[in-house]
Write a protein that holds these residues in place. Structure first.
Motif, PDB file in Angstrom:
ATOM      1  N   GLN A 191      45.622  37.618  44.048  1.00  0.00           N
ATOM      2  CA  GLN A 191      44.574  37.007  43.739  1.00  0.00           C
ATOM      3  C   GLN A 191      44.659  35.501  45.027  1.00  0.00           C
ATOM      4  OE1 GLN A 191      42.264  36.679  40.342  1.00  0.00           O
ATOM      5  NE2 GLN A 191      41.439  35.117  41.204  1.00  0.00           N
ATOM      6  N   LEU A 215      35.428  39.232  47.349  1.00  0.00           N
ATOM      7  CA  LEU A 215      34.274  39.383  46.911  1.00  0.00           C
ATOM      8  C   LEU A 215      33.460  38.214  46.670  1.00  0.00           C
ATOM      9  CD1 LEU A 215      36.478  41.227  43.705  1.00  0.00           C
ATOM     10  CD2 LEU A 215      34.824  41.933  45.562  1.00  0.00           C
ATOM     11  N   ILE A 265      37.344  44.828  38.642  1.00  0.00           N
ATOM     12  CA  ILE A 265      38.821  45.367  40.570  1.00  0.00           C
ATOM     13  C   ILE A 265      40.290  45.155  40.062  1.00  0.00           C
ATOM     14  CG2 ILE A 265      39.808  44.917  42.638  1.00  0.00           C
ATOM     15  CD1 ILE A 265      36.774  46.735  42.584  1.00  0.00           C
ATOM     16  N   LYS A 266      40.656  43.975  38.863  1.00  0.00           N
ATOM     17  CA  LYS A 266      41.800  43.886  38.511  1.00  0.00           C
ATOM     18  C   LYS A 266      42.828  44.637  38.150  1.00  0.00           C
ATOM     19  CE  LYS A 266      43.242  39.639  38.771  1.00  0.00           C
ATOM     20  NZ  LYS A 266      43.155  37.900  38.547  1.00  0.00           N
ATOM     21  N   ILE A 324      43.272  40.892  47.278  1.00  0.00           N
ATOM     22  CA  ILE A 324      41.890  39.906  46.821  1.00  0.00           C
ATOM     23  C   ILE A 324      41.723  38.955  47.290  1.00  0.00           C
ATOM     24  CG2 ILE A 324      39.872  40.083  45.293  1.00  0.00           C
ATOM     25  CD1 ILE A 324      41.550  42.233  43.788  1.00  0.00           C
ATOM     26  N   ASN A 376      32.774  41.118  38.417  1.00  0.00           N
ATOM     27  CA  ASN A 376      33.173  41.823  39.621  1.00  0.00           C
ATOM     28  C   ASN A 376      34.657  41.743  40.000  1.00  0.00           C
ATOM     29  OD1 ASN A 376      30.462  42.680  39.333  1.00  0.00           O
ATOM     30  ND2 ASN A 376      30.138  41.621  41.130  1.00  0.00           N
ATOM     31  N   LEU A 377      35.137  40.477  40.463  1.00  0.00           N
ATOM     32  CA  LEU A 377      36.710  40.251  40.000  1.00  0.00           C
ATOM     33  C   LEU A 377      37.817  41.302  39.251  1.00  0.00           C
ATOM     34  CD1 LEU A 377      39.078  39.077  41.532  1.00  0.00           C
ATOM     35  CD2 LEU A 377      38.953  36.703  40.493  1.00  0.00           C
ATOM     36  N   ASN A 407      28.333  32.026  40.655  1.00  0.00           N
ATOM     37  CA  ASN A 407      28.735  33.168  39.813  1.00  0.00           C
ATOM     38  C   ASN A 407      27.723  33.157  38.400  1.00  0.00           C
ATOM     39  OD1 ASN A 407      30.559  34.057  38.031  1.00  0.00           O
ATOM     40  ND2 ASN A 407      31.093  32.261  36.498  1.00  0.00           N
ATOM     41  N   ASP A 462      38.511  35.632  45.914  1.00  0.00           N
ATOM     42  CA  ASP A 462      38.027  35.510  46.195  1.00  0.00           C
ATOM     43  C   ASP A 462      37.218  33.991  46.220  1.00  0.00           C
ATOM     44  OD1 ASP A 462      36.027  34.695  43.114  1.00  0.00           O
ATOM     45  OD2 ASP A 462      38.004  33.600  42.656  1.00  0.00           O
ATOM     46  N   ILE A 504      31.238  37.428  38.331  1.00  0.00           N
ATOM     47  CA  ILE A 504      33.221  37.095  38.345  1.00  0.00           C
ATOM     48  C   ILE A 504      33.995  38.159  38.049  1.00  0.00           C
ATOM     49  CG2 ILE A 504      33.579  35.779  36.318  1.00  0.00           C
ATOM     50  CD1 ILE A 504      36.192  35.460  39.346  1.00  0.00           C
ATOM     51  N   SER A 559      41.781  32.106  45.443  1.00  0.00           N
ATOM     52  CA  SER A 559      40.451  31.752  45.475  1.00  0.00           C
ATOM     53  C   SER A 559      41.055  30.956  46.511  1.00  0.00           C
ATOM     54  CB  SER A 559      40.321  31.457  44.068  1.00  0.00           C
ATOM     55  OG  SER A 559      40.926  32.178  42.705  1.00  0.00           O
ATOM     56  N   SER A 564      34.214  31.639  43.482  1.00  0.00           N
ATOM     57  CA  SER A 564      33.445  31.622  42.594  1.00  0.00           C
ATOM     58  C   SER A 564      33.253  30.928  41.597  1.00  0.00           C
ATOM     59  CB  SER A 564      34.610  33.209  41.696  1.00  0.00           C
ATOM     60  OG  SER A 564      35.564  32.169  41.805  1.00  0.00           O
TER      61      SER A 564
END
Length: 245
Positions: free
Chosen positions: A38, A58, A25-26, A5, A21-22, A14, A7, A19, A40, A10
């Motif tokens: 992940q 995301l 999902i995790k 993923i 949403n992340l 944000n 990111d 955040i 970033s 963020s």
């Protein structure tokens, strides 16, 4: 199974807890034993992203000032992002980042924010903001059929692509069409904050499943006990439907 993923921004985009949403999902991957890697990415970071190994992107929303800070940096990713989307990459863009995937964003004070020009889509901002809780009927065939969130945007967005859903309560893309968001392949753009995914676990699983389908021979996810998440979703959905009457 594992998901990689990305990111993006963020630390800058944000607003209203995107955040979350992340985090959603995790956690939903963790509960199923799916490993999440992940990465970033922030403004000014050297562009060494390998989109071929990214399974989900995301990007949250922010103010015009935050969008302006990100937009020129995001433009460096433009071709990679377009290729990623066209190759069925899963991407969720919220509010300001959703706007930036279009051709043009014009603020009400006649300033414009550079856009990626990936979608034939225009956003025109007005001083009067479209604000409040929002309820839509999703066009993806998900159950529950409703999606809930919070919107706060001055931009009115116009396009001719498929939409995420039809507005039952609230505004959505603009204050005319009663349509919300954009759905193209595995790209989802939406004005729903809140954060969006924790209150809509069926949407989170839609993104997870489509990302896994790109890597593995699967057609469904292991069910989770979503009683708490759906109670939160149903409470807001029922409250908004009552306010409509």
């Amino acid at each position: 199974m594992e998901l990689n993923i990305l990111d993006m921004y963020s630390d800058t985009l944000n607003i209203y807890g995107d955040i979350g949403n992340l985090i959603s999902i995790k956690k939903r991957c963790e509960w199923r034993g799916i490993e999440v890697n992940q990465e970033s990415f922030s403004v000014g970071q050297e562009n060494n992203l390998d989109y071929e190994n990214v399974d989900m992107v995301l990007i949250g929303g922010g103010s015009d000032k935050s969008q302006a800070a990100v937009s020129n940096d995001l433009l460096k990713q433009r071709n990679d992002l377009e290729n990623y989307i066209e190759n069925d990459g899963v991407l969720l863009a919220i509010c300001g980042s959703y706007q930036m995937f279009g051709n043009k964003y014009s603020s009400f004070n006649e300033n414009s924010i550079p856009c990626l020009e990936i979608f034939d889509m225009e956003t025109i901002a007005q001083e009067e903001r479209l604000t409040g809780n929002i309820l839509i009927e999703n066009s993806l065939g998900l159950r529950p059929r409703t999606l809930v969130g919070f919107e706060n945007h001055g931009g009115r967005t116009y396009h001719k692509y498929d939409v995420l859903g039809n507005v039952e309560v609230g505004y959505g893309n603009n204050d005319e069409s009663k349509e919300e968001g954009l759905s193209y392949k595995n790209f989802i753009g939406t004005y729903l904050h809140g954060a969006f995914l924790p209150k809509n676990p069926h949407m989170a699983d839609h993104l997870i499943l489509n990302a896994l389908k790109n890597k593995y021979d699967i057609d469904s996810l292991e069910p989770l006990n979503d009683d708490i998440e759906l109670q939160a979703h149903d409470f807001m959905a029922n409250k908004l439907l009552k306010s409509k009457k």
